[in-house]
Design a protein around this motif. Structure first.
Motif, short mmCIF file in Angstrom:
data_model
loop_
_atom_site.label_atom_id
_atom_site.label_comp_id
_atom_site.label_asym_id
_atom_site.label_seq_id
_atom_site.Cartn_x
_atom_site.Cartn_y
_atom_site.Cartn_z
N ASN A 1 38.85 0.34 39.11
CA ASN A 1 37.84 1.52 38.69
C ASN A 1 38.52 2.70 38.38
N GLY A 2 39.71 2.51 37.49
CA GLY A 2 40.31 3.86 37.36
C GLY A 2 41.94 3.78 37.53
N PRO A 3 42.50 5.04 37.36
CA PRO A 3 43.98 4.88 37.67
C PRO A 3 44.15 4.42 39.31
N ILE A 4 45.41 3.44 39.21
CA ILE A 4 45.67 3.26 40.63
C ILE A 4 46.32 4.22 41.18
N GLN A 5 45.83 4.24 42.66
CA GLN A 5 46.26 5.29 43.40
C GLN A 5 46.72 4.75 44.84
#
Length: 183
Positions: A152-156
């Motif tokens: 759900n978005g950039p991997i962090q």
């Protein structure tokens, strides 16, 4: 006179120390037994650190008591993760970061409840297996939090990876204990 009094004081203290060292708590697990158990785990040092050095291990009578310590250690890890989430909350001010933090906060709250229930259930030896299944639900909540940082978005990098890893390792110890209790 002073020598007689000193002898009367020193002898009982010496006897007490001898008995304490030679005859540990009745039915308590021996240190060598705990070390042998930890050698059967995937991470001996981890087991010794979180289970073997827990002050309650000195009073542990059997593997069921060790199981309770493992459930308790899971809850401690979850509590520490919740504190970490509150510390880093400000660093994740964007909508995705906030969503992930809130998701993890909720999941760690649910995991805490599961580990508490597992501990309470585990106090009744005949419910040890059911307690283990409840703890599995707690582990699932922790893993879902970790996975949330990869989708759900950039991997962090998750701010609670350490606690997730510790819970997973503790659960592998729980599974080992359950396997031994079943036999």
């Amino acid at each position: 006179m002073a020598t007689v009094i000193t002898k009367h004081i020193i002898f009982p203290l010496s006897l007490f120390l001898f008995v304490l060292l030679e005859f540990p708590v009745a039915n308590a697990m021996l240190v060598k037994d705990m070390h042998a158990f930890c050698k059967e785990t995937n991470d001996v040092n981890f087991c010794l650190k979180y289970i073997g050095t827990d002050k309650r291990i000195l009073a542990a009578r059997d593997l069921n008591d060790v199981l309770l310590i493992a459930f308790s250690q899971c809850k401690i890890q979850v509590t520490n993760a919740a504190k970490q989430i509150n510390k880093v909350r400000q660093k994740f001010s964007g909508p995705i970061g906030k969503e992930r933090i809130n998701f993890c906060e909720r999941n760690y709250g649910l995991a805490s409840t599961m580990f508490q229930e597992a501990y309470e259930m585990g106090q009744q030896k005949m419910l040890a297996y059911r307690a283990h299944l409840t703890a599995q639900s707690g582990v699932d909540y922790v893993r879902e939090c970790e996975d949330e940082w990869k989708k759900n978005g950039p991997i962090q990098k998750s701010p609670v990876t350490l606690y997730n890893t510790n819970v997973v390792k503790l659960f592998s110890i729980i599974r080992l204990i359950i396997g031994k209790l079943k036999h």
